[in-house]
Design a protein around this motif. Structure first.
Motif, PDB file in Angstrom:
ATOM      1  N   GLY A 528       0.822  -1.205   0.000  1.00 63.28           N
ATOM      2  CA  GLY A 528       0.000   0.000   0.000  1.00 63.28           C
ATOM      3  C   GLY A 528       0.857   1.256   0.000  1.00 63.28           C
ATOM      4  N   GLU A 529       0.249   2.369   0.396  1.00 62.10           N
ATOM      5  CA  GLU A 529       0.931   3.666   0.294  1.00 62.10           C
ATOM      6  C   GLU A 529       1.622   4.087   1.586  1.00 62.10           C
ATOM      7  OE1 GLU A 529       1.394   5.645  -2.288  1.00 62.10           O
ATOM      8  OE2 GLU A 529       0.338   4.308  -3.664  1.00 62.10           O
ATOM      9  N   ASN A 530       1.371   3.391   2.675  1.00 59.25           N
ATOM     10  CA  ASN A 530       1.836   3.878   3.973  1.00 59.25           C
ATOM     11  C   ASN A 530       2.522   2.743   4.734  1.00 59.25           C
ATOM     12  OD1 ASN A 530       1.935   6.298   5.455  1.00 59.25           O
ATOM     13  ND2 ASN A 530       0.399   5.546   6.877  1.00 59.25           N
ATOM     14  N   HIS A 531       3.851   2.647   4.598  1.00 55.99           N
ATOM     15  CA  HIS A 531       4.578   1.528   5.176  1.00 55.99           C
ATOM     16  C   HIS A 531       6.047   1.936   5.328  1.00 55.99           C
ATOM     17  CE1 HIS A 531       6.543  -2.444   5.375  1.00 55.99           C
ATOM     18  NE2 HIS A 531       5.390  -2.874   5.838  1.00 55.99           N
ATOM     19  N   PRO A 532       6.779   1.351   6.324  1.00 58.03           N
ATOM     20  CA  PRO A 532       8.195   1.701   6.470  1.00 58.03           C
ATOM     21  C   PRO A 532       9.018   1.514   5.201  1.00 58.03           C
ATOM     22  CG  PRO A 532       7.449   0.473   8.388  1.00 58.03           C
ATOM     23  CD  PRO A 532       6.313   0.458   7.410  1.00 58.03           C
ATOM     24  N   ASN A 533       8.718   0.447   4.444  1.00 57.28           N
ATOM     25  CA  ASN A 533       9.489   0.216   3.214  1.00 57.28           C
ATOM     26  C   ASN A 533       9.204   1.275   2.154  1.00 57.28           C
ATOM     27  OD1 ASN A 533      10.394  -2.000   4.529  1.00 57.28           O
ATOM     28  ND2 ASN A 533       9.546  -3.514   3.128  1.00 57.28           N
ATOM     29  N   ILE A 534       7.990   1.780   2.126  1.00 53.64           N
ATOM     30  CA  ILE A 534       7.658   2.856   1.180  1.00 53.64           C
ATOM     31  C   ILE A 534       8.437   4.123   1.555  1.00 53.64           C
ATOM     32  CG2 ILE A 534       5.820   4.281   0.215  1.00 53.64           C
ATOM     33  CD1 ILE A 534       5.631   1.316  -0.533  1.00 53.64           C
TER      34      ILE A 534
END
Length: 727
Positions: A528-534
């Motif tokens: 998705g759009e909201n993650h540590p990897n993003i």
């Protein structure tokens, strides 16, 4: 024990505790070490037969102003120090001085405590001397970092005198407490056997047979109950997971889009409500789902679930249980990922102690926990402490599996990563190459472990500037991950990021940009759009865009990354600190000093709290702040901050690293402004070459510009001209 010391231990105590000191002195000097331990090599040397002599000082030194030559020499000649801790010793000047003197010898880890009264941490009943409660700094002075003294506790209701003595001896020898306790149990058992042998002689055969039959029957019953319990756990777990994932069936979802996170959250809520009457199964599900949350980078719910699993298992089985140790290990690992380093270390050490007690020192479980603990210490900025744990894990695995085995390769790989962290880059490449070749020998075809080993070797080679070898290896690792996992998978995204970093380091910014953006697209599909990897992907792309000269886009992307990091990782995560520091550095160049100042203070506060004041990342933030002071005309502060950063970095980084050079270069620029031209020249020239190894865009160009400014201010036009030509 190290044979180079005259005394096995130095006992420090208040004269009010004279009776305890006499007992301990006699107990240690008369103790005979179990024969099977004598001659064993431990981290503290070869185990001796006896623990004598032990030094016990006899003068209160009431009129002295220092410890004196006799005590100082005795401390220097002692392999360990034992502090008898009481309310009186906590207030004793000389006990405190003896602890300080021993710590300054570099043996802080060889101090052991025996609590005889008082209460640790209670201001009214404190039993630990001040010098015991805080760590020693490199300058020989106590820091404000709390220590955790290793203590046996002889107070009423705590350890027995025997257990307290054995705990101290186990620490002095560097062996497991259980090994000593077993010897004591065997000794008592032998005495009992001598006393009762005659009276039991006539009954021996019939009683022995009856007893054997009774044990066999009980053991069979235990095995049956255990098998039934395990089968029931498997049935209940399977039923729970099947029911949980029915939500993804269109007939159940009723047209709604259901994410993996929603399924997990639903499952976590159900675990709390259901199976209340089956806590063992509850704990298994909590532990399992906590691991799934961890793999998705959702550390807060993972910690909650694994902690509940641990607490339930302790309630069911007590502390000395394999499942409890497993939960402790999981809890320590996820706390590490959440950057809660203090508790992570505590939990992993507890897991290690429990596994040593249950499985013995040479078991796969102990090796696994040693590896986890070594990884934590590395992340805490303590690779020197991490190395012996890796070496021990490697030794265990080789003794269990031989020279060639996947776990042996993993430990060798850990040694390589540790060597890289300690700046021993040639050793790092050697170990990582050995690990990769072993994985190739074990796995003839494509395998996840081989892909990871290949990627790690590529990383080490790029760190040495060997891009021609690093890039093909990185591409090979990426190809293996695509084959293993497909184009849309976390491991594929990681491999893309690694390759992009190599391309960025080679100066191929366009190719790096494309590769980073491909990794971002993969992670967005997965997460998705909201993650540590993003947030991590956005940060990498920001660095490339800024390096290409697209400053506005770079700053905007880094702002997005920082905002997302704060939201998904929390306000005190090291990644938040890193992105705040990078953005602050850029904003200094953009002239946005007020915001830069707030960001660098945020970064410093996080890093000091989470990583400790001597961590290299603290030094990085200090260097950024020094740049800000330089840009705003506060030259003395810039000089002092950069000197502080340089001092921290030189303790853990090679002197020719670009990080040390960056701090040195700022100090040189500050000295130019302060018109200390000779010293400025020395620093700016010494740092110039290393700056070219930095991944920070235009840092080498900034170093050249500072040399140009120096020579212009110094009135040396010919030297200035050479840098004007950008040589």
């Amino acid at each position: 024990m190290d044979q180079g010391f005259k005394y096995r231990a130095f006992i420090s105590y208040s004269h009010s505790d004279e009776e305890w000191a006499r007992w301990l002195h006699k107990s240690l000097e008369t103790y005979r070490v179990p024969k099977h331990l004598v001659g064993r090599d431990t981290e503290f040397g070869t185990v001796p037969e006896r623990l004598n002599p032990v030094f016990r000082d006899r003068e209160e030194l009431a009129t002295s102003t220092s410890l004196g030559d006799t005590l100082t020499r005795a401390l220097e000649q002692s392999a360990a120090q034992i502090v008898i801790c009481s309310q009186k010793s906590a207030r004793s000047r000389w006990v405190n001085e003896e602890i300080l003197a021993f710590k300054r010898l570099g043996r802080e880890h060889r101090i052991f405590c025996l609590i005889v009264d008082g209460e640790p941490g209670d201001p009214g009943q404190e039993c630990f001397p001040n010098a015991l409660m805080y760590r020693m700094g490199a300058d020989g002075q106590l820091t404000d970092v709390r220590s955790e003294p290793i203590a046996a506790d002889a107070r009423p209701g705590k350890d027995s005198k025997l257990d307290a003595k054995l705990k101290l001896i186990a620490g002095m020898l560097g062996v497991g407490l259980d090994e000593l306790k077993q010897r004591e149990a065997h000794r008592r058992q032998r005495r009992l056997m001598v006393l009762v042998a005659a009276s039991l002689a006539g009954m021996a055969i019939t009683s022995g047979l009856a007893l054997a039959a009774w044990f066999a029957r009980n053991e069979a019953e235990r095995q049956r109950v255990r098998a039934e319990a395990e089968a029931e756990t498997a049935r209940q777990t399977t039923r729970f997971m099947v029911d949980l994932f029915k939500v993804s069936d269109p007939s159940e979802a009723l047209g709604n889009t259901i994410t993996a996170r929603e399924i997990l959250d639903k499952g976590a809520a159900r675990i709390d409500r259901e199976l209340v009457d089956q806590p063992a199964i509850q704990a298994t599900l909590m532990d399992t789902m906590g691991t799934v949350y961890t793999s998705l980078g959702l550390y807060a719910p993972a910690v909650s679930l694994v902690r509940k699993a641990y607490e339930k298992r302790v309630g069911l089985w007590g502390t000395d249980n394999p499942e409890v140790a497993s939960s402790l290990n999981h809890l320590g690992e996820v706390l590490r990922l959440k950057s809660d380093y203090a508790e992570a270390q505590k939990r992993l050490q507890e897991a290690l102690a429990t596994r040593r007690k249950i499985f013995g020192d040479s078991s796969p479980q102990v090796a696994d926990t040693l590896s986890s603990l070594s990884e934590l210490l590395s992340e805490m900025g303590e690779p020197d402490k991490s190395e012996p744990l890796i070496v021990e894990a490697l030794s265990i695995r080789k003794s269990l599996y031989g020279e060639v085995h996947p776990d042996v390769a993993r430990s060798i790989e850990d040694l390589g990563k540790n060597a890289y962290e300690r700046g021993k880059y040639d050793d790092a490449v050697k170990y990582l190459r050995e690990a990769m070749e072993m994985q190739r020998q074990i796995h003839r075809d494509v395998h996840p472990a081989l892909a990871q080993a290949t990627a790690n070797l590529a990383w080490a080679l790029q760190g040495l500037g060997k891009f021609d070898e690093a890039e093909p290896l990185s591409r090979n690792a990426l190809a293996m991950n695509r084959q293993l996992y497909g184009d849309v998978h976390p491991e594929t995204a990681i491999a893309l990021n690694n390759l992009a970093f190599i391309l960025q380091s080679r100066g191929d910014l366009d190719a790096a940009d494309r590769t980073y953006r491909e990794a971002l697209a993969v992670n967005r599909k997965l997460l998705g759009e909201n993650h540590p990897n993003i947030a991590y992907n956005l940060s990498n792309i920001a660095l490339v865009e800024y390096g290409k000269g697209n400053h506005a886009e770079g700053v905007d992307l880094m702002r997005q990354s920082l905002a997302m990091s704060r939201q998904v990782l929390g306000a005190e995560h090291p990644d938040v600190a890193g992105r705040a520091a990078t953005l602050a550095y850029w904003l200094v160049d953009e002239g946005q000093y007020e915001e830069a100042g707030k960001l660098v203070e945020e970064s410093l506060a996080i890093r000091r709290k989470v990583l400790g004041p001597e961590h290299p990342q603290v030094a990085g933030a200090l260097t950024v702040k020094a740049n800000l002071m330089l840009a705003t005309g506060r030259y003395q502060e810039a000089r002092d901050l950069s000197a502080e950063a340089e001092s921290i970095l030189e303790k853990s980084m090679p002197k020719d690293s670009w990080q040390v050079a960056a701090a040195m270069n700022v100090r040189g620029a500050a000295l130019t402004k302060l018109r200390d031209f000779p010293q400025a020249e020395q620093l700016l020239l010494a740092s110039r070459d290393a700056l070219s190894q930095s991944p920070i865009p235009n840092l080498a160009e900034k170093g050249r510009a500072r040399l140009l400014e120096l020579y212009k201010a110094w009135g040396k036009p010919s030297e200035a001209a050479s840098y004007q030509r950008n040589n």
